[in-house]
Design a protein around this motif. Structure first.
Motif, mmCIF file in Angstrom:
data_model
loop_
_atom_site.group_PDB
_atom_site.id
_atom_site.type_symbol
_atom_site.label_atom_id
_atom_site.label_comp_id
_atom_site.label_asym_id
_atom_site.label_seq_id
_atom_site.Cartn_x
_atom_site.Cartn_y
_atom_site.Cartn_z
ATOM 1 N N ILE A 128 0.836 -1.207 0.000
ATOM 2 C CA ILE A 128 0.000 0.000 0.000
ATOM 3 C C ILE A 128 0.866 1.250 0.000
ATOM 4 C CG2 ILE A 128 -1.622 1.349 1.407
ATOM 5 C CD1 ILE A 128 -2.854 -1.372 2.262
ATOM 6 N N LEU A 129 1.920 1.262 0.798
ATOM 7 C CA LEU A 129 2.815 2.419 0.846
ATOM 8 C C LEU A 129 3.499 2.654 -0.506
ATOM 9 C CD1 LEU A 129 4.426 2.045 4.377
ATOM 10 C CD2 LEU A 129 2.858 3.825 3.609
ATOM 11 N N GLN A 130 3.933 1.586 -1.151
ATOM 12 C CA GLN A 130 4.553 1.727 -2.478
ATOM 13 C C GLN A 130 3.550 2.282 -3.483
ATOM 14 O OE1 GLN A 130 6.198 -2.096 -3.455
ATOM 15 N NE2 GLN A 130 7.906 -1.887 -2.015
ATOM 16 N N HIS A 131 2.333 1.781 -3.433
ATOM 17 C CA HIS A 131 1.292 2.263 -4.343
ATOM 18 C C HIS A 131 0.991 3.744 -4.067
ATOM 19 C CE1 HIS A 131 -2.031 1.919 -7.118
ATOM 20 N NE2 HIS A 131 -2.836 2.459 -6.228
ATOM 21 N N ASN A 132 0.933 4.109 -2.785
ATOM 22 C CA ASN A 132 0.701 5.511 -2.429
ATOM 23 C C ASN A 132 1.816 6.415 -2.933
ATOM 24 O OD1 ASN A 132 -1.710 4.932 -1.202
ATOM 25 N ND2 ASN A 132 -0.922 5.060 0.890
ATOM 26 N N LYS A 133 3.059 5.930 -2.888
ATOM 27 C CA LYS A 133 4.183 6.734 -3.387
ATOM 28 C C LYS A 133 4.051 6.963 -4.894
ATOM 29 C CE LYS A 133 7.561 5.608 0.145
ATOM 30 N NZ LYS A 133 8.832 4.960 0.469
ATOM 31 N N LYS A 134 3.620 5.932 -5.631
ATOM 32 C CA LYS A 134 3.412 6.090 -7.072
ATOM 33 C C LYS A 134 2.317 7.118 -7.342
ATOM 34 C CE LYS A 134 4.780 1.427 -8.444
ATOM 35 N NZ LYS A 134 4.311 0.145 -8.997
ATOM 36 N N LEU A 135 1.228 7.013 -6.568
ATOM 37 C CA LEU A 135 0.128 7.973 -6.737
ATOM 38 C C LEU A 135 0.584 9.390 -6.396
ATOM 39 C CD1 LEU A 135 -2.935 6.010 -5.293
ATOM 40 C CD2 LEU A 135 -2.471 6.572 -7.685
ATOM 41 N N GLU A 136 1.370 9.541 -5.336
ATOM 42 C CA GLU A 136 1.887 10.861 -4.963
ATOM 43 C C GLU A 136 2.751 11.438 -6.089
ATOM 44 O OE1 GLU A 136 3.762 11.418 -1.101
ATOM 45 O OE2 GLU A 136 2.498 9.803 -0.309
ATOM 46 N N HIS A 137 3.583 10.571 -6.673
ATOM 47 C CA HIS A 137 4.454 11.026 -7.769
ATOM 48 C C HIS A 137 3.618 11.495 -8.963
ATOM 49 C CE1 HIS A 137 7.973 11.328 -10.275
ATOM 50 N NE2 HIS A 137 7.408 10.538 -11.179
ATOM 51 N N LYS A 138 2.578 10.727 -9.295
ATOM 52 C CA LYS A 138 1.702 11.114 -10.402
ATOM 53 C C LYS A 138 0.965 12.411 -10.080
ATOM 54 C CE LYS A 138 0.864 6.535 -12.363
ATOM 55 N NZ LYS A 138 -0.148 5.522 -12.676
ATOM 56 N N LEU A 139 0.476 12.561 -8.857
ATOM 57 C CA LEU A 139 -0.205 13.795 -8.461
ATOM 58 C C LEU A 139 0.748 14.990 -8.505
ATOM 59 C CD1 LEU A 139 -2.479 12.627 -5.511
ATOM 60 C CD2 LEU A 139 -3.222 13.524 -7.717
ATOM 61 N N ASP A 140 1.983 14.783 -8.073
ATOM 62 C CA ASP A 140 2.968 15.870 -8.120
ATOM 63 C C ASP A 140 3.220 16.308 -9.567
ATOM 64 O OD1 ASP A 140 3.238 15.893 -5.384
ATOM 65 O OD2 ASP A 140 5.071 14.671 -5.356
ATOM 66 N N ARG A 141 3.311 15.338 -10.471
ATOM 67 C CA ARG A 141 3.510 15.678 -11.886
ATOM 68 C C ARG A 141 2.299 16.425 -12.435
ATOM 69 N NH1 ARG A 141 4.960 10.170 -14.276
ATOM 70 N NH2 ARG A 141 3.271 10.819 -15.630
ATOM 71 N N LEU A 142 1.103 15.974 -12.049
ATOM 72 C CA LEU A 142 -0.127 16.616 -12.515
ATOM 73 C C LEU A 142 -0.230 18.051 -11.989
ATOM 74 C CD1 LEU A 142 -2.808 16.345 -14.052
ATOM 75 C CD2 LEU A 142 -3.811 15.431 -11.958
ATOM 76 N N ILE A 143 0.077 18.231 -10.717
ATOM 77 C CA ILE A 143 0.040 19.576 -10.122
ATOM 78 C C ILE A 143 1.059 20.481 -10.801
ATOM 79 C CG2 ILE A 143 0.562 20.878 -8.002
ATOM 80 C CD1 ILE A 143 -0.742 18.531 -6.450
#
Length: 156
Positions: A128-143
């Motif tokens: 779950i933590l690894q998946h959350n890190k991927k999502l955070e990275h994608k959100l950071d790129r989107l922002i």
């Protein structure tokens, strides 16, 4: 080599002690305590006129029976010091004998091992933590794209 019989370590470097080792250790502890406490029990009882514990083997037997909660009654303390030692051995022995019984029952019946469940939960949390890190990275790129005025089209 000995480590293999005593404990194993899992992928989280947690030591898991073997059931046989723990049972053996508890057994040695129990009979060491009985052997040691037999001396003061005999000392207290020998000086009492109504004593029926008159030898080391009698004292050992009395403590063994009190630890197992059987207490046949053939040897029992009559002095206050002897009663205190037998009572102490009763409370210590109940815990140790109960632990040994639980180890045997665990091996025979196969109760659910909480260590296994804890390892599974750790693994799931890690995923779950690894998946959350991927999502955070994608959100950071989107922002960052939105801040630059680059609005992605069709999710790209």
């Amino acid at each position: 080599m000995v480590k293999r019989y005593v404990y194993s370590t899992d992928e989280y470097n947690v030591r898991n002690y073997g059931t046989v080792f723990l049972g053996f250790l508890a057994f040695v502890l129990l009979y060491s305590l009985i052997a040691i406490l037999s001396f003061p029990l005999l000392w207290f009882e020998q000086s009492h006129p109504a004593a029926n514990i008159l030898s080391y083997s009698d004292a050992f037997w009395a403590l063994q029976m009190s630890a197992s909660t059987i207490g046949f009654g053939d040897f029992y303390p009559v002095s206050q010091g002897g009663r205190l030692i037998v009572a102490l051995m009763f409370y210590i022995g109940v815990g140790i004998v109960g632990f040994i019984g639980a180890q045997i029952a665990s091996k025979m019946v196969g109760f659910a091992d909480t260590n296994v469940r804890n390892r599974e939960l750790r693994r799931q949390n890690e995923e779950i933590l690894q998946h959350n890190k991927k999502l955070e990275h994608k959100l950071d790129r989107l922002i960052a794209q939105l801040d630059n005025g680059n609005i992605p089209q069709n999710g790209k």
